[in-house]
Design an enzyme around this catalytic site. Structure first.
Site, PDB file in Angstrom:
ATOM      1  N   ASP A  38      -2.456  -3.279  19.016  1.00 25.79           N
ATOM      2  CA  ASP A  38      -1.204  -2.533  19.208  1.00 25.79           C
ATOM      3  C   ASP A  38      -1.297  -1.225  18.429  1.00 25.79           C
ATOM      4  O   ASP A  38      -0.432  -0.892  17.630  1.00 25.79           O
ATOM      5  CB  ASP A  38      -0.024  -3.378  18.722  1.00 25.79           C
ATOM      6  CG  ASP A  38       1.328  -2.782  19.126  1.00 25.79           C
ATOM      7  OD1 ASP A  38       1.362  -1.907  20.015  1.00 25.79           O
ATOM      8  OD2 ASP A  38       2.350  -3.182  18.540  1.00 25.79           O
ATOM      9  N   ILE A  90       0.858  -1.187   0.000  1.00 28.60           N
ATOM     10  CA  ILE A  90       0.000   0.000   0.000  1.00 28.60           C
ATOM     11  C   ILE A  90       0.888   1.228   0.000  1.00 28.60           C
ATOM     12  O   ILE A  90       1.761   1.372   0.865  1.00 28.60           O
ATOM     13  CB  ILE A  90      -0.927   0.023   1.226  1.00 28.60           C
ATOM     14  CG1 ILE A  90      -1.866  -1.185   1.216  1.00 28.60           C
ATOM     15  CG2 ILE A  90      -1.743   1.318   1.256  1.00 28.60           C
ATOM     16  CD1 ILE A  90      -2.743  -1.300   2.456  1.00 28.60           C
TER      17      ILE A  90
END
Length: 338
Positions: A239, A136
């Site tokens: 996280d 990406i």
């Protein structure tokens, strides 16, 4: 054993069940390996093999380093069918990347927030492992905070578990093992597999009986913080800090490097002390997932897990923050700290 090779599709997370960002020195070693692997035969390089077969590329034009933090090393493989993002670790076997791939696939399947789609996990000869995933291209900004809050809430709302709290496999939070054995009760899960586990690590690693003793007093009384709260297992990134949040070229939020499990949705904000969540983030989030009674009282409890993990990973600089949270809760609950 031979190469461990798993194809990861978003619609078949369960297939994985059948089947640390590297050190500086191993990163240098990997640079040498990557520079020579372009000339290697397919059978000698499982990453190249997958890209040129299952990845449907006929040519790899270049392999460029794009960093990878302090545990893994990361490269972009540019090919005639597009780019692939590859993380490698020369010291750890495939289990860490298998956990990451399962998490990415589970988040992808919610059709909510954008995440990199994982394609392949395998082992590297003579040791180590890799994961190949969608590349990406990120924008320079972290995107619109209000969109991030809404998309994250949509993921929490869509990602449910009928097994309770936990995950399909154990994974890692940073490089710390994260135990995800299923439990029906959230408070019991968080006490045993999150706070309790980190407290015992601190006792062993830092010879810190004080933080263990006080932390265990908190655990025995923390049920008082959950009165009136609805505790449903939601799919969490696990996280979520600034380094794991970005946006694509169209401005859509992207989250990556997860430590996924099914937990109380508020636990997602445990890294808010270094995530930069603003007012617009929370406003849009709570429009989708309404705020529950006692939210403010529980915020620091979820931060405590990550402060303890940072204490165990990075040293005593984080001890005072963790201990302060524990002592504040004990005072609030009128539990002795002596």
């Amino acid at each position: 054993m031979g190469h461990v090779a798993l194809f990861l599709s978003p619609s078949s997370v369960a297939s994985l069940l059948h089947g640390r960002r590297s050190t500086r020195s191993s990163a240098k070693k990997h640079r040498r390996i990557c520079s020579s692997s372009v000339m290697a035969t397919v059978s000698e390089d499982p990453i190249r093999e997958w890209i040129l077969t299952k990845g449907k590329a006929s040519k790899i034009f270049r392999i460029s380093s794009i960093g990878g933090g302090c545990i893994n090393y990361a490269n972009c493989y540019d090919t005639d069918v597009g780019s692939f993002f590859v993380k490698t670790n020369r010291e750890i076997g495939p289990s860490m990347f298998e956990g990451e791939a399962l998490g990415l696939s589970a988040m992808y399947d919610t059709k909510s927030i954008r995440v990199p789609l994982p394609f392949k996990v395998g082992s590297l000869p003579p040791s180590g492992s890799f994961i190949i995933m969608e590349f990406i291209e990120f924008d320079r900004s972290r995107g619109d905070q209000s969109v991030l809050g809404r998309k994250l809430a949509e993921m929490h709302k869509a990602g449910k578990s009928d097994k309770g709290f936990g995950f399909h496999v154990d994974n890692t939070i940073g490089s710390t093992p994260q135990i995800n054995t299923w439990k029906d009760d959230w408070i019991e899960f968080f006490a045993e597999h999150r706070l309790g586990y980190q407290l015992k690590l601190a006792r062993r690693q830092w010879n810190d009986p004080i933080i263990l003793e006080l932390g265990e007093r908190l655990i025995k009384n923390m049920h008082l913080l959950f009165k009136g709260a609805v505790l449903e297992p939601c799919l969490l990134h696990g996280d979520l800090w600034m380094g794991n949040i970005s946006s694509d070229k169209d401005g859509n939020p992207v989250i990556l490097d997860p430590a996924c499990y099914y937990g109380h949705n508020e636990a997602e904000f445990g890294m808010s002390w270094c995530a930069g969540f603003g007012g617009s983030f929370y406003k849009s989030y709570f429009e989708v997932m309404p705020k529950q009674p006692g939210f403010q009282k529980r915020k620091n409890l979820y931060m405590l897990y990550h402060y303890l993990n940072h204490y165990n990973l990075f040293g005593r600089a984080y001890r005072s923050s963790a201990l302060s949270i524990i002592e504040d809760y004990l005072r609030m609950m009128r539990v002795s700290t002596v």
